[in-house]
Design a protein around this motif. Sequence first.
Motif, PDB file in Angstrom:
ATOM      1  N   SER A 164     -53.967 -51.029 -38.989  1.00  0.00           N
ATOM      2  CA  SER A 164     -52.953 -50.126 -39.538  1.00  0.00           C
ATOM      3  C   SER A 164     -52.002 -50.861 -40.462  1.00  0.00           C
ATOM      4  N   TYR A 165     -51.743 -52.137 -40.148  1.00  0.00           N
ATOM      5  CA  TYR A 165     -50.875 -52.920 -41.026  1.00  0.00           C
ATOM      6  C   TYR A 165     -51.458 -52.937 -42.440  1.00  0.00           C
ATOM      7  N   HIS A 166     -52.759 -53.284 -42.545  1.00  0.00           N
ATOM      8  CA  HIS A 166     -53.382 -53.328 -43.872  1.00  0.00           C
ATOM      9  C   HIS A 166     -53.488 -51.923 -44.481  1.00  0.00           C
ATOM     10  N   PHE A 167     -53.823 -50.950 -43.643  1.00  0.00           N
ATOM     11  CA  PHE A 167     -53.976 -49.564 -44.102  1.00  0.00           C
ATOM     12  C   PHE A 167     -52.662 -49.028 -44.681  1.00  0.00           C
ATOM     13  N   LEU A 168     -51.578 -49.180 -43.933  1.00  0.00           N
ATOM     14  CA  LEU A 168     -50.296 -48.614 -44.357  1.00  0.00           C
ATOM     15  C   LEU A 168     -49.727 -49.362 -45.566  1.00  0.00           C
ATOM     16  N   ASN A 169     -49.927 -50.683 -45.558  1.00  0.00           N
ATOM     17  CA  ASN A 169     -49.484 -51.490 -46.685  1.00  0.00           C
ATOM     18  C   ASN A 169     -50.120 -50.998 -47.977  1.00  0.00           C
ATOM     19  N   GLU A 170     -51.421 -50.724 -47.900  1.00  0.00           N
ATOM     20  CA  GLU A 170     -52.152 -50.277 -49.071  1.00  0.00           C
ATOM     21  C   GLU A 170     -51.618 -48.939 -49.565  1.00  0.00           C
ATOM     22  N   ARG A 171     -51.162 -48.108 -48.621  1.00  0.00           N
ATOM     23  CA  ARG A 171     -50.628 -46.801 -49.003  1.00  0.00           C
ATOM     24  C   ARG A 171     -49.138 -46.828 -49.266  1.00  0.00           C
ATOM     25  N   ARG A 172     -48.590 -48.041 -49.389  1.00  0.00           N
ATOM     26  CA  ARG A 172     -47.178 -48.207 -49.737  1.00  0.00           C
ATOM     27  C   ARG A 172     -46.236 -47.588 -48.712  1.00  0.00           C
ATOM     28  N   VAL A 173     -46.673 -47.510 -47.468  1.00  0.00           N
ATOM     29  CA  VAL A 173     -45.756 -47.086 -46.413  1.00  0.00           C
ATOM     30  C   VAL A 173     -44.910 -48.310 -46.072  1.00  0.00           C
ATOM     31  N   PRO A 174     -43.576 -48.194 -46.113  1.00  0.00           N
ATOM     32  CA  PRO A 174     -42.763 -49.382 -45.855  1.00  0.00           C
ATOM     33  C   PRO A 174     -42.939 -49.885 -44.413  1.00  0.00           C
TER      34      PRO A 174
ATOM     35  N   CYS B 266     -64.208 -58.062 -43.212  1.00  0.00           N
ATOM     36  CA  CYS B 266     -63.002 -57.961 -42.395  1.00  0.00           C
ATOM     37  C   CYS B 266     -62.804 -56.519 -41.993  1.00  0.00           C
ATOM     38  N   ASN B 267     -62.828 -56.250 -40.708  1.00  0.00           N
ATOM     39  CA  ASN B 267     -62.652 -54.847 -40.319  1.00  0.00           C
ATOM     40  C   ASN B 267     -61.187 -54.474 -40.077  1.00  0.00           C
ATOM     41  N   TRP B 268     -60.282 -55.414 -40.317  1.00  0.00           N
ATOM     42  CA  TRP B 268     -58.869 -55.035 -40.299  1.00  0.00           C
ATOM     43  C   TRP B 268     -58.404 -54.618 -41.689  1.00  0.00           C
ATOM     44  N   GLY B 269     -59.142 -55.033 -42.712  1.00  0.00           N
ATOM     45  CA  GLY B 269     -58.764 -54.645 -44.071  1.00  0.00           C
ATOM     46  C   GLY B 269     -58.159 -55.755 -44.900  1.00  0.00           C
ATOM     47  N   SER B 270     -58.196 -57.005 -44.426  1.00  0.00           N
ATOM     48  CA  SER B 270     -57.664 -58.091 -45.257  1.00  0.00           C
ATOM     49  C   SER B 270     -58.679 -58.409 -46.348  1.00  0.00           C
ATOM     50  N   GLU B 271     -58.179 -58.830 -47.498  1.00  0.00           N
ATOM     51  CA  GLU B 271     -59.081 -59.164 -48.585  1.00  0.00           C
ATOM     52  C   GLU B 271     -58.816 -60.566 -49.094  1.00  0.00           C
TER      53      GLU B 271
END
Lengths: 286, 294
Positions: free
Chosen positions: A208-218, B278-283
């Motif tokens: 979720s950290y990476h997911f939300l970051n990508e969607r610009r959620v602070p 990476c299945n957490w989404g890090s690149e």
Amino acid sequence: MIQLKDVSYVRLGSPDLEQAEQFATACLGLQIAERGKADLYLRSDDRSHTLCYSEGNPKDQTVGFEVDDEASLQNAAATLEALGHGVHAGTAEEADRRKVKAFIGFRDPSGNHIELVVRPERSGRRYFASRDAGITGFSHVGLNSTDPARDERFWTQICNARVSDRIGDIPLMRVNAIHHTIALVRAPQAGIQHINHQVESSDDVLRSYHFLNERRVPIVFGPGRHPTSGARFLYFKGPDGMIFEYSVGVDEIEDEATHRPRQFGFEPTSFCMWGSKPAGMTLPNK
Amino acid sequence: MIAVLNGTKPLITSVCYVRYAVKEPQACARFVSEIFGLQQVASQDGEVAFRSDDRFRTVSLSRDQADGASIGIEAWDDAALQEIGERLRAQGFAVRPASPDECQQRYVQSALLADDASGNRIDLVTRPTRSGRRYFPPRDAGIVQFQGVGLRSIDHARDLAFWRLLGAEVADWVGDIAYLRIDHLHHRIALYPSQRPGLLYAAFEVEALDQIMQNSYYMQENQVKIVQGPGRQPASQQIFLHVEGPDGLILSYVTGTAEAGGRPRPPRQFPPTASSLCNWGSESKGVSELGAQS
């Protein structure tokens, strides 16, 4: 003594239900249970709803706690009135809107709007998330407090909450085996400081950290790990500035009788043992 | 499991060291010890050496571009070493016995020095030296042991053949990236298709996710470039953090690598996409081999 069983729901006013729905489904990952005329009901577990956005002022924020039965509710009302808290007895229509059998409303000493509810509805269908955030349920709230020591006394002496740990003067309080259901945070005015949902694993927190970051959620704090409860966490900002938390692995208090609250210093490492620093949250940021 | 067991003994048993040739050994040494958290040990012949566990040393840095870089692979014994030598020569790989000086420099009893098809130098060694003193790092990075390596490969079919001659098996594929298993762990060596040869990263196992995350924040605070992570490999379940020091030196913290199960299974193929790595989404930032496109 009022016996709280669990936190039941949060009701939030919002001027823009569409935006709230967008965030709750696409970012937070809750399931829409029902769209009323002016209410949006959201699910996070087997309850029929745990979060409700109502058209209105975002300052209108309410936390509902479950009590045993209607007799307990009557006793609670009497206790609170005797202490000088104005008690509002919920009408049948208001109870319907909350999907509970009966409820009363009052304000805690800081002015937070609290409701005690009886028989909140469960759903026969399982929770099916709008996005795979791994949410397993609504678990706790952080409440603003203008005087944490006074409010701790209110919650522990009147409502049977028990302190699990303290960080500075912030008490983390439990009403059942879970490490904390209510956390009090010093703030200039009443309000909900954060809303927690549990997730399945630390993978979910990091994803979720990476997911939300990508969607610009602070992201306002984390990913991190609380040394108090042991939970891995992520705090982020939703509509109207409300802070939401995902966490996993909150300790349970095994021995209710002998648990002694630990005292942690009011410093960053007491909030995160990994080294993340809160940004835009009212916590120490050295 | 390992198909080419020599009786019941495998030919090779571990990845036991990495030797880097760098332009600025001192700057790299500071990064390896003070930032990354390995214990510096007495240097000799212009080499700076480091410990990460109960071995005498697992990392060394030298200025010698010609002979300073190699990867140490521990062979079971001299008989295994001989077998390996015969197999590699039969398939046309360059192999020669190490001189006593070369063995001493590597802190091993005997060694064969080989080149894989890409030109990566692989030292096949016996009896790498252990230390009687426990590992005592300069900072609490949580390092438990040297875990494995990622290698760049410009000829992945021939390089794979090289490792298979040693008894390594492909645990899983991501595109043409091969995770190679040599013991009970999912992989110790990963071959990354690349435009150039060389060591991509050396990985060090830490205690748990806590240490991965603590190191991640430590690196951010010290303005060290994180090239990828914190992340998790879907194939091996390994949680990783790749950080870059001077001279493009990439070191990694890893934890949680899956053990190989009791029953043999064929390698699984994952597509060459970001979510397979990476299945957490890090690149990956700036290291093409770690990204999905390479």
